[in-house]
Design a protein around this motif. Structure first.
Motif, short mmCIF file in Angstrom:
data_model
loop_
_atom_site.label_atom_id
_atom_site.label_comp_id
_atom_site.label_asym_id
_atom_site.label_seq_id
_atom_site.Cartn_x
_atom_site.Cartn_y
_atom_site.Cartn_z
N THR A 1 -8.27 124.69 49.79
CA THR A 1 -6.94 124.28 49.32
C THR A 1 -6.45 123.08 50.12
O THR A 1 -5.90 122.12 49.55
CB THR A 1 -5.95 125.44 49.47
OG1 THR A 1 -6.43 126.58 48.74
CG2 THR A 1 -4.59 125.05 48.93
N SER A 2 -6.65 123.12 51.43
CA SER A 2 -6.23 122.01 52.29
C SER A 2 -6.91 120.71 51.90
O SER A 2 -6.28 119.65 51.86
CB SER A 2 -6.54 122.33 53.76
OG SER A 2 -5.75 123.38 54.22
N LEU A 3 -8.19 120.80 51.62
CA LEU A 3 -8.93 119.59 51.26
C LEU A 3 -8.39 118.99 49.96
O LEU A 3 -8.25 117.77 49.83
CB LEU A 3 -10.42 119.92 51.10
CG LEU A 3 -11.33 118.73 50.81
CD1 LEU A 3 -11.33 117.76 51.98
CD2 LEU A 3 -12.75 119.20 50.53
N GLY A 4 -8.09 119.85 48.99
CA GLY A 4 -7.54 119.36 47.72
C GLY A 4 -6.18 118.70 47.92
O GLY A 4 -5.92 117.63 47.36
N VAL A 5 -5.33 119.34 48.72
CA VAL A 5 -4.02 118.76 48.99
C VAL A 5 -4.16 117.43 49.73
O VAL A 5 -3.45 116.45 49.45
CB VAL A 5 -3.16 119.74 49.81
CG1 VAL A 5 -1.86 119.08 50.26
CG2 VAL A 5 -2.86 120.99 49.00
N ALA A 6 -5.09 117.39 50.68
CA ALA A 6 -5.30 116.17 51.47
C ALA A 6 -5.79 115.02 50.59
O ALA A 6 -5.37 113.88 50.76
CB ALA A 6 -6.29 116.43 52.59
N TYR A 7 -6.68 115.33 49.65
CA TYR A 7 -7.21 114.26 48.78
C TYR A 7 -6.09 113.70 47.91
O TYR A 7 -5.98 112.49 47.70
CB TYR A 7 -8.34 114.80 47.91
CG TYR A 7 -9.40 113.76 47.61
CD1 TYR A 7 -9.08 112.43 47.51
CD2 TYR A 7 -10.73 114.13 47.41
CE1 TYR A 7 -10.04 111.47 47.24
CE2 TYR A 7 -11.71 113.19 47.15
CZ TYR A 7 -11.36 111.86 47.06
OH TYR A 7 -12.32 110.92 46.79
N THR A 8 -5.23 114.58 47.40
CA THR A 8 -4.09 114.12 46.61
C THR A 8 -3.17 113.25 47.46
O THR A 8 -2.69 112.20 47.01
CB THR A 8 -3.30 115.32 46.06
OG1 THR A 8 -4.17 116.17 45.31
CG2 THR A 8 -2.17 114.87 45.17
N THR A 9 -2.94 113.68 48.69
CA THR A 9 -2.07 112.93 49.59
C THR A 9 -2.71 111.61 49.99
O THR A 9 -2.01 110.61 50.20
CB THR A 9 -1.77 113.77 50.84
OG1 THR A 9 -1.26 115.04 50.45
CG2 THR A 9 -0.75 113.08 51.73
N LEU A 10 -4.03 111.60 50.11
CA LEU A 10 -4.75 110.38 50.48
C LEU A 10 -4.44 109.25 49.51
O LEU A 10 -4.19 108.12 49.90
CB LEU A 10 -6.25 110.65 50.52
CG LEU A 10 -7.16 109.43 50.69
CD1 LEU A 10 -6.97 108.82 52.08
CD2 LEU A 10 -8.63 109.81 50.48
N VAL A 11 -4.48 109.57 48.22
CA VAL A 11 -4.20 108.56 47.21
C VAL A 11 -2.79 108.03 47.38
O VAL A 11 -2.54 106.82 47.32
CB VAL A 11 -4.42 109.14 45.80
CG1 VAL A 11 -4.04 108.12 44.74
CG2 VAL A 11 -5.85 109.58 45.61
N SER A 12 -1.84 108.93 47.62
CA SER A 12 -0.45 108.50 47.82
C SER A 12 -0.33 107.61 49.06
O SER A 12 0.38 106.60 49.05
CB SER A 12 0.45 109.72 47.98
OG SER A 12 0.39 110.55 46.84
N ALA A 13 -1.04 108.00 50.13
CA ALA A 13 -0.96 107.23 51.37
C ALA A 13 -1.53 105.82 51.19
O ALA A 13 -0.99 104.86 51.74
CB ALA A 13 -1.71 107.96 52.48
#
Length: 258
Positions: free
Chosen positions: A189-201
């Motif tokens: 779950t953390s990895l999925g959230v991080a990947y989504t956040t990565l794009v935003s960042a």
């Protein structure tokens, strides 16, 4: 790790093939404006173009490498901090009382809401992006570990105490192994959230990365590059998740066999 049957694999393949076929038909027949939905040929041509000439001074491998570097560093840091802290918080209510208010406060916040502060504090380079991804990774992993410890049957702990186990031995030999299935679920779950956040960042204050490439291409209506970036992100995300599942299968072979 769950293994699909032959029928399920055929169904999964059929779903993917159907989506690709529908995309091909709709785009090739001109049923939708190709500026909005490019043809598969156009996306492949964009892939060849970027592989040969790069995009805005960076090759495709460099864009992907920058994104993966930010993601992996943040994910690793969250693993080595959130997991032990989550287990400790689940085992000791006083530790939980100290950290839970802070985590529960920032967890629901949209990442971009506090990303501006991180940029002001750390600059626009990788430090602010990695910090943002770390915070995004940390909360799901922490909560997963915490809930895993809380739901462990007290009989297991009492049995260990009966035979003279110390608190350290209880954590390492009873609690941690029992929590492993939920820990891996939390990490996925953390990895999925991080990947989504990565794009935003990468869409804010960046000049490289897959997310930045997609945003920059949108400014010039390069839907072929946008589709290419989305496909690459989907494929890399899929393989990263599979890597965690493979590790889980090796480390927690008993999962699903109770």
């Amino acid at each position: 790790m769950y293994k699909k049957t032959a029928t399920e694999k055929i169904l999964s393949f059929g779903t993917v093939a159907s989506i690709l076929f529908l995309w091909f038909i709709v785009s090739e027949l001109g049923l939708i404006d190709q500026n909005l939905v490019p043809t598969p040929r156009a996306v492949f041509a964009a892939f060849v173009e970027i592989m040969e000439n790069g995009y805005k001074n960076f090759t495709l491998v460099e864009h992907l490498g920058e994104s993966m570097k930010r993601l992996v560093i943040a994910f690793f840091l969250s693993c080595v901090t959130a997991v032990p802290l989550g287990i400790a918080s689940g085992y000791n209510s006083k530790i939980r009382a100290v950290f839970e208010p802070v985590i529960e406060f920032y967890r629901p916040l949209p990442p971009l809401a506090y990303y501006t502060l991180l940029v002001l504090w750390m600059g626009i380079e990788n430090d602010s992006k990695i910090s943002l991804l770390y915070l995004a990774c940390f909360a799901p992993a922490y909560i997963s570990c915490l809930s895993a410890v809380v739901k462990i049957k007290e009989d297991y702990i009492n049995s260990a105490l009966t035979v003279g186990a110390s608190k350290t031995q209880i954590i390492t030999h009873v609690i941690f192994p029992a929590c492993l299935p939920d820990i891996f679920t939390g990490l996925r779950t953390s990895l999925g959230v991080a990947y989504t956040t990565l794009v935003s960042a990468e869409m804010v204050a960046a000049n490289s990365g897959i997310g930045w490439m997609v945003l920059d291409a949108s400014r010039y209506l390069r839907s072929d590059i946008i589709f290419l970036g989305i496909i690459i992100m989907g494929i890399t995300g899929f393989f990263l998740d599979k890597a965690i599942q493979l590790a889980e299968h090796k480390i927690v072979p008993w999962k699903g066999k109770e």
